[in-house]
Scaffold this active site. Structure first.
Site, PDB file in Angstrom:
ATOM      1  N   HIS A 156       0.832  -1.228   0.000  1.00 28.92           N
ATOM      2  CA  HIS A 156       0.000   0.000   0.000  1.00 28.92           C
ATOM      3  C   HIS A 156       0.859   1.267   0.000  1.00 28.92           C
ATOM      4  O   HIS A 156       0.431   2.302   0.478  1.00 28.92           O
ATOM      5  CB  HIS A 156      -0.946   0.048   1.198  1.00 28.92           C
ATOM      6  CG  HIS A 156      -1.710  -1.218   1.434  1.00 28.92           C
ATOM      7  ND1 HIS A 156      -2.954  -1.452   0.899  1.00 28.92           N
ATOM      8  CD2 HIS A 156      -1.380  -2.344   2.128  1.00 28.92           C
ATOM      9  CE1 HIS A 156      -3.376  -2.666   1.263  1.00 28.92           C
ATOM     10  NE2 HIS A 156      -2.426  -3.229   2.002  1.00 28.92           N
ATOM     11  N   SER A 277      15.129  21.360 -16.247  1.00 32.68           N
ATOM     12  CA  SER A 277      13.915  22.143 -16.492  1.00 32.68           C
ATOM     13  C   SER A 277      14.298  23.426 -17.201  1.00 32.68           C
ATOM     14  O   SER A 277      15.407  23.930 -17.046  1.00 32.68           O
ATOM     15  CB  SER A 277      13.256  22.457 -15.147  1.00 32.68           C
ATOM     16  OG  SER A 277      12.512  23.649 -15.217  1.00 32.68           O
ATOM     17  N   LYS A 283      16.305  21.450 -11.025  1.00 30.04           N
ATOM     18  CA  LYS A 283      15.608  20.205 -11.370  1.00 30.04           C
ATOM     19  C   LYS A 283      16.478  19.176 -12.084  1.00 30.04           C
ATOM     20  O   LYS A 283      17.338  19.508 -12.878  1.00 30.04           O
ATOM     21  CB  LYS A 283      14.393  20.513 -12.260  1.00 30.04           C
ATOM     22  CG  LYS A 283      13.227  21.166 -11.542  1.00 30.04           C
ATOM     23  CD  LYS A 283      12.620  20.312 -10.424  1.00 30.04           C
ATOM     24  CE  LYS A 283      11.789  19.175 -10.957  1.00 30.04           C
ATOM     25  NZ  LYS A 283      10.557  19.626 -11.591  1.00 30.04           N
ATOM     26  N   GLU A 290       9.623   8.241 -17.053  1.00 25.39           N
ATOM     27  CA  GLU A 290       8.257   8.738 -17.264  1.00 25.39           C
ATOM     28  C   GLU A 290       7.763   8.414 -18.671  1.00 25.39           C
ATOM     29  O   GLU A 290       6.603   8.048 -18.878  1.00 25.39           O
ATOM     30  CB  GLU A 290       8.210  10.252 -17.025  1.00 25.39           C
ATOM     31  CG  GLU A 290       8.378  10.632 -15.570  1.00 25.39           C
ATOM     32  CD  GLU A 290       8.581  12.129 -15.397  1.00 25.39           C
ATOM     33  OE1 GLU A 290       7.611  12.807 -15.047  1.00 25.39           O
ATOM     34  OE2 GLU A 290       9.703  12.615 -15.632  1.00 25.39           O
TER      35      GLU A 290
END
Ligand code: ARG
Length: 457
Positions: A156, A277, A283, A290
Site C-alpha cells: 500500500h 527544467s 531540477k 516517465e
C-alpha cells in the site's frame, strides 16, 4: 502506375482511394522478408517443375539485385506502388522481363503477406528477447552489488517489512524472465509457414509447401489454407506479450521515479538519463522512466486495435487485416526503444544505501519480527500481534522507535520480553532471519541470483 489487377476494370482507381488503399509506406519495412520468401517460393516452383531451373536463377538474381539496391539506397521505394509485394514483383519484371511474371504462380498476396509478417515478427521478437536478457543481466548485477542494502519493503506504499534492495530488484528479474519465456512460447506456436495457402483454397499446382517451410526455418506448414491466410493470432500473442513487458517496465519506472525523488532519494539516476527544467535550475527529472511509463498506453492500444480489427471479420482474408501491421510495428518499435534506454538507465543508476537504511529505521517495519519473537517463546501469534500493536501505539505517542523502548516498558506489556528482543528486531537480523525459500534472507537472495544466472546461460 498501372495496377497488376487492372484487366477487369474500365476506370482507374480514384487518387484518394488509391492512397487510402496503399500500404507501401509501412509494409516496405518487410522488403527483406518479402524477397527472401519469393526466392524460396521460386526455388520450390523450379524443384517441382512449375518453372525451369534457368527461370529460377533469373528470378533469384533479379530479386537479389533488388535486395542489394534497396539495402544500398540505389533503389528507392515507389510510394505509388500498392504495397511491398506489388513493388518487388513489378521491379523484378522491369529488371528480368517476362520471367518475372512467373513468380506469382501458385501464390497470392494473401499467403505472401502472411508469410512476410511472420518472418519479420520472428526476427523482431528474437531481438526483443535479446534486449530483455540484457536488462535481466544488468538488473541482476545491480542486485549482486546491493545484497547488503537494507530498505523498507512496501505494501500500500506504506513501509511494511525490511528487505534488501537486491531482493527487490530480483523481483523484476523474475518478471522479465517470464517475458522472455512468453515470447519464446509465442514463437513456437507461430513458427508454421502459411505460404502455399494461396488466396484461401490452396492451389491446383503440385507445390511442395514443406520445402519452402523448411528452407525458411519453420517447424512445419499451416495445415488449413483458410486458417493460413486468416490467422493473426501470433500478432495478438506477441502484442499481448509486449503489453506485459511494458506493464513491467512501467511499474519499474514508477518506482524509479519515486526512488529518485527527494522524498525517497534511494537512487540517483545518471545525468545522461535525466533532463533539466527550462525554468527551475535545481531540477533533475526522470524523463526516460516517465516516457516508458507513458508509452505503455500506446502498446496496450496497439493490442486493442488488433483485437478489435479482427473480431468482426469473416474468413478468409479481408482488407481490414492490412491494419495489423501499423499496430504491431508500433508496438515492436516502442518496446525496442524503451528497452534501449531502460537498460543503460538501470546500469548507470546509483543506489543510496544510507537513505534506504534510514528509511527502514522508521515506520516500525520490524513489528512483525517483534510479534514473531513472542510467538517463538510460546505466545499464540494473534495475542502477540495484539500486544505489539499496543506497543507501536505507545511508541507513536512517545515519538520513539521500538528499539528505544526500555525493557521495563516492554515488561509492562508481557513478562516474556527479555533483553534478547533488541537483537531480534535489528534490521539486519530481521533480514537474516528470513529463511524461507524465496524470501529476502541473504541465503535466499544468493539462491535467486544463481537462478537468474542459470536462466541467462
Ligand atoms: N497489403 C496487403 C495487406 O497488407 C496485402 C494483401 C492484399 N491482399 C488482397 N487480397 N488485396 O494486407
Amino acid at each position: 502506375m498501372d495496377k497488376m489487377w487492372a484487366g477487369r476494370f474500365e476506370k482507374a482507381l480514384d487518387k484518394q482511394a488509391d492512397d487510402f488503399n496503399s500500404s507501401i509506406h509501412f509494409d516496405k519495412k518487410m522488403y527483406k522478408e518479402d524477397i527472401k520468401g519469393s526466392i524460396e517460393h521460386a526455388l520450390m516452383l523450379s524443384s517441382v517443375g512449375i518453372i525451369t531451373k534457368e527461370e529460377y536463377l533469373q528470378i533469384a538474381d533479379g530479386l537479389n539485385s533488388i535486395l542489394e539496391d534497396l539495402n544500398s539506397g540505389a533503389l528507392i521505394f515507389d510510394e505509388n506502388a500498392e504495397d511491398i509485394h506489388m513493388f518487388n514483383e513489378a521491379e523484378l519484371t522491369k529488371r528480368i522481363g517476362d520471367t518475372g511474371k512467373k513468380l506469382h504462380t501458385a501464390r497470392s498476396r494473401n499467403d505472401q503477406v502472411a508469410l512476410d509478417l511472420r518472418l519479420y515478427m520472428r526476427n523482431q521478437a528474437n531481438d526483443i528477447i535479446a534486449l530483455l536478457k540484457e536488462l535481466i543481466k544488468v538488473t541482476k548485477e545491480k542486485a549482486e552489488e546491493n545484497q547488503d542494502a537494507i530498505m523498507p519493503g512496501y505494501t500500500h506504499l506504506q513501509r511494511a517489512q525490511p528487505i534488501t534492495f537486491a531482493h527487490h530488484l530480483l523481483a523484476y528479474c523474475m518478471m522479465l524472465m517470464r517475458d522472455v519465456t512468453r515470447l519464446e512460447d509465442a514463437l513456437k506456436r507461430m513458427n508454421y509457414s502459411p505460404l502455399g495457402s494461396c488466396a484461401l483454397a490452396g492451389t491446383t499446382y503440385p507445390t511442395d509447401r514443406n520445402m519452402v517451410a523448411k528452407n525458411l526455418g519453420f517447424d512445419g506448414v499451416c495445415m488449413n489454407s483458410i486458417d493460413g491466410v486468416s490467422d493473426r493470432d501470433y500478432c495478438i500473442e506477441l502484442e499481448s506479450a509486449f503489453a506485459t513487458i511494458m506493464m513491467h517496465l512501467s511499474r519499474f519506472s514508477e518506482e524509479i521515479i519515486l526512488w529518485s525523488s527527494w522524498e525517497f532519494k534511494f537512487v540517483e539516476l545518471d545525468d545522461s538519463y535525466t533532463t533539466g527544467s527550462s525554468i527551475m535550475p535545481q531540477k533533475k527529472n526522470p524523463d526516460m522512466a516517465e516516457l516508458v511509463r507513458g508509452k505503455t498506453g500506446r502498446v496496450y492500444g496497439d493490442l486493442m486495435a488488433t483485437l478489435t480489427m479482427l473480431k468482426g471479420i469473416p474468413l478468409a482474408y479481408n482488407k481490414d487485416m492490412q491494419e495489423d501491421k501499423e499496430a504491431i510495428f508500433d508496438a515492436t518499435e516502442t518496446v525496442i526503444k524503451c528497452l534501449g534506454v531502460f537498460i543503460p538507465m538501470i546500469k548507470t543508476m546509483t543506489p543510496i544505501k544510507e537513505n534506504m537504511y534510514n528509511a527502514a529505521g522508521k515506520g516500525f517495519i520490524n513489528a512483525t519480527d517483534l510479534a514473531d519473537y513472542l510467538t517463538k517463546k510460546g505466545m499464540p501469534f494473534r495475542s502477540a500481534y495484539k500486544i505489539v500493536g499496543t506497543i507501536v501505539g505507545e511508541c507513536i505517542k512517545k515519538n520513539i522507535t521500538l528499539e528505544q523502548m526500555t525493557l521495563e516498558e516492554y515488561k509492562a506489556h508481557s513478562d516474556i520480553f527479555e533483553n534478547d528482543l533488541y537483537s531480534e528486531i535489528s534490521l539486519e537480523s530481521c533480514v537474516a532471519k528470513r529463511i524461507s525459500k524465496g524470501s529476502t534472507g541473504y541465503a535466499s537472495v544468493k539462491e535467486q541470483l544463481e537462478y537468474v544466472a542459470e536462466f541467462l546461460k
